[in-house]
Design an enzyme around this catalytic site. Sequence first.
Site, mmCIF file in Angstrom:
data_model
loop_
_atom_site.group_PDB
_atom_site.id
_atom_site.type_symbol
_atom_site.label_atom_id
_atom_site.label_comp_id
_atom_site.label_asym_id
_atom_site.label_seq_id
_atom_site.Cartn_x
_atom_site.Cartn_y
_atom_site.Cartn_z
ATOM 1 N N HIS A 234 21.294 41.649 44.994
ATOM 2 C CA HIS A 234 19.931 42.149 44.810
ATOM 3 C C HIS A 234 19.307 42.478 46.162
ATOM 4 O O HIS A 234 19.761 42.035 47.207
ATOM 5 C CB HIS A 234 19.076 41.107 44.097
ATOM 6 N N LYS B 51 14.070 39.363 46.749
ATOM 7 C CA LYS B 51 14.230 38.481 45.586
ATOM 8 C C LYS B 51 14.220 37.042 46.050
ATOM 9 O O LYS B 51 14.900 36.679 46.990
ATOM 10 C CB LYS B 51 15.546 38.797 44.872
#
Lengths: 255, 255, 255, 255
Positions: free
Chosen positions: B145, B149
């Site tokens: 990601h 995050k």
Amino acid sequence: MTIQVIIAGFKGRMGSTALNMVKEDKNLALAALLDPFATETEIDGVPVFTSKEELIGFSADVWVDFTTPAFAYEHTKFALENGFAPVVGTTGFTPEEIEELIALSAEKKIGGLIAPNFAIGAILLMQFAAQAAKYFPNLEIIELHHDKKKDAPSGTAIKTAELISQVRARQQQGLADEEELIAGARGADFDGMRIHSVRLPGLVAHQEVIFGAQGEGLTIRHDSYDRSSFMGGVNLGIKEVVKREHLVYGLEQLL
Amino acid sequence: MTIQVIIAGFKGRMGSTALNMVKEDKNLALAALLDPFATETEIDGVPVFTSKEELIGFSADVWVDFTTPAFAYEHTKFALENGFAPVVGTTGFTPEEIEELIALSAEKKIGGLIAPNFAIGAILLMQFAAQAAKYFPNLEIIELHHDKKKDAPSGTAIKTAELISQVRARQQQGLADEEELIAGARGADFDGMRIHSVRLPGLVAHQEVIFGAQGEGLTIRHDSYDRSSFMGGVNLGIKEVVKREHLVYGLEQLL
Amino acid sequence: MTIQVIIAGFKGRMGSTALNMVKEDKNLALAALLDPFATETEIDGVPVFTSKEELIGFSADVWVDFTTPAFAYEHTKFALENGFAPVVGTTGFTPEEIEELIALSAEKKIGGLIAPNFAIGAILLMQFAAQAAKYFPNLEIIELHHDKKKDAPSGTAIKTAELISQVRARQQQGLADEEELIAGARGADFDGMRIHSVRLPGLVAHQEVIFGAQGEGLTIRHDSYDRSSFMGGVNLGIKEVVKREHLVYGLEQLL
Amino acid sequence: MTIQVIIAGFKGRMGSTALNMVKEDKNLALAALLDPFATETEIDGVPVFTSKEELIGFSADVWVDFTTPAFAYEHTKFALENGFAPVVGTTGFTPEEIEELIALSAEKKIGGLIAPNFAIGAILLMQFAAQAAKYFPNLEIIELHHDKKKDAPSGTAIKTAELISQVRARQQQGLADEEELIAGARGADFDGMRIHSVRLPGLVAHQEVIFGAQGEGLTIRHDSYDRSSFMGGVNLGIKEVVKREHLVYGLEQLL
């Protein structure tokens, strides 16, 4: 309960790999070995035979067959008639022969498997790809093999495309007026899907199916590194046929 | 036949993306729009409302809901009671609420969908992974990601691991006496599976499940590039709920 | 001009692979073979010796050495003193020994190579990664090996991280307050870089360095499938040392 | 020391992205903005101009130009003559113009950059690929783009193949008698290298160069997700041209 296994064709490459696989699995036991080229009469206490007739009346559960097309049909029939559930990796059966053997197995209530491909991973890839294609009709296939391979695309790539064709309508992919600046850039066209074949030293046998949709992508890849990869499928076949009451064609029928 | 769609929460990011998706699909038509923050009374001829009560007696097939947890339960109940099949992307339902809504839908014989995740690709990845784990119990998960995050592993990675846990026995992976020269090298341990979380600028949301077996490997990867990826799932939901007679939880129930 | 090659340690796994490699390259010729365990006196017309002293005064260009740490230093010194350019794949040299051998080679004006790793691909990966890190300081390393490997991360992964550390300032990656819901999810922390170690059956030795920057990513991956991959480096070493006038440490010095 | 930057064409997509990039970098400062379509006279205290002549005698270090081919040559010449180091992302220069501008820059002892591609990752991929091809002459290129792209292969793929051609002898890849069961399977043939073009919705712009050799493989992949990826290259260009004494063509000259 240990499954008693006969291996026909144990002198060949696949047969000898199967022999080792059976030995290493505590749930399986070698009951007998068969090969016309065998000169031994027993190996580690397991009896060795050179013709199938010697096995009439023999007690065992499964008949694993990695012989040759010339023998496979007769062997499979023999196995069913003598109460052994056949697991056959030899190719060359005609559709009529397969039908006949399935009928015979159902009559005898004996399970069995004839499989042109025992690589579980390759079969899962094909199943998943066909399933995903229902939701993601845009896809391309890239198959990568060693550079001694003659045909392109590979048989597995074509089979994958065929399976996908059965679940999606033919559709043109890419821009309608797309242009190849160099011929072949967009790959082989199979029913609107593109297949790309990579050939390089060092590679073994690999295949990717890449799906694209708005804002997302899904990729399924199978890597086959050596012949031992088939043994997982043979093992699964042995354990499944003893639970079944008729023969099936294709490992996918047991997954 | 065109499916008539109401969109509740059409002023939000997901709601407005859904509005565009419905507009672009010839098989769907906008019947009404609802949002407490709306100031218009109609948009392109489609009536705009600010409270659900104004829709009592209104004629439409599906109620798409991208509002907030505070509204979602009441909205879904209202939709079922007024003959609209709900397709709900809002989170925050309690298990009791879901049970009650499923019962209500069955009583009214109306289809419906409540889905925490509409990305078809992510759901296919989870389903395929759980299916493959039956044959390939050795696997690791890599999720990648963007570097903003906060949590690791991602919710999807944990959910994937949970689904896999249900189909395979817990098993230790790697060498029994393996040693981490630097702590964390072998990743997070979830029931014997290892999960690795990569965080880098440029990335969006990606996940790989890698299976390994003797001589072969199978990899399933999902890439999510932007929010538009959810709309395939919403579209599918709309088209499926009109054929059903009770509400389901989870898009996977419709695949 | 054919390069005449002596192979010391030709009975071992690496040595015998080197022997085949030399045989198959028309630009190379076997001049002599050396191994204390040899019982033959010649193989295909090539003389076989069991102690290095028998090679004093022998005529050849390159001395390939895949013996053991106990022999390697003496062998390399012997080769330089007798006019053979050494290509040594044995490990266990002390820094002082290497320094001494480099000095000796310079005095004799003979090229040579001592290399702990002959896989050209692995070395290119490390070089490219270090170069890319100058422009893309955000990166993570994923290394994947068979599940019989004991240590994590792998030596190559650590070496790669070390090389990158020399060209980029230490920097924290990921969100400052990122949180591991399960310990280890974010991998091993090496100077701010994260290293993830995957262990699965079927895998051999693979490594990826993934760089992320605004709107883009760069990935460099090396796959090593078997021992034969080292032979490209040995072949390159043989052809390069004959052009040089002193010994170098590390195949990267010749790329 | 802060570098003072003029942005010509700041109303366009690339120009406005560059404006934001300069604002966010503490080492850079906006000195002036230029665009024939501008109606403002200043933005956040930065003077705005509509014709280049207004900038004669103005004090700044770098002239970033994202205008159109019709303006770019005159702008670059003007920048050099007025003491601004140009960083130009506009295409359409003739070889003669570039040569002339390089000569002018050398005379004025001013650095500069004209770059058809500012994606550092794409340029690193090309450089690494050309370097690796010296040792691994067997390679294939896979480029993957969204399905609205008209040409195949992509310009970057062809440029990559050209660069590789300069460092390796033409060589046939794959088996001499390989056979395409479906035309195009083996891709586009560029000087013996095969290029495969994948087109799918969801994809942006991606390229892989896969090298294969005995027992090993090396893969270099670049992913471009959006236009912001170019800004790293523009930023690098600004910081490098102020240290140079003549203009260069191609960002690779500054890496």
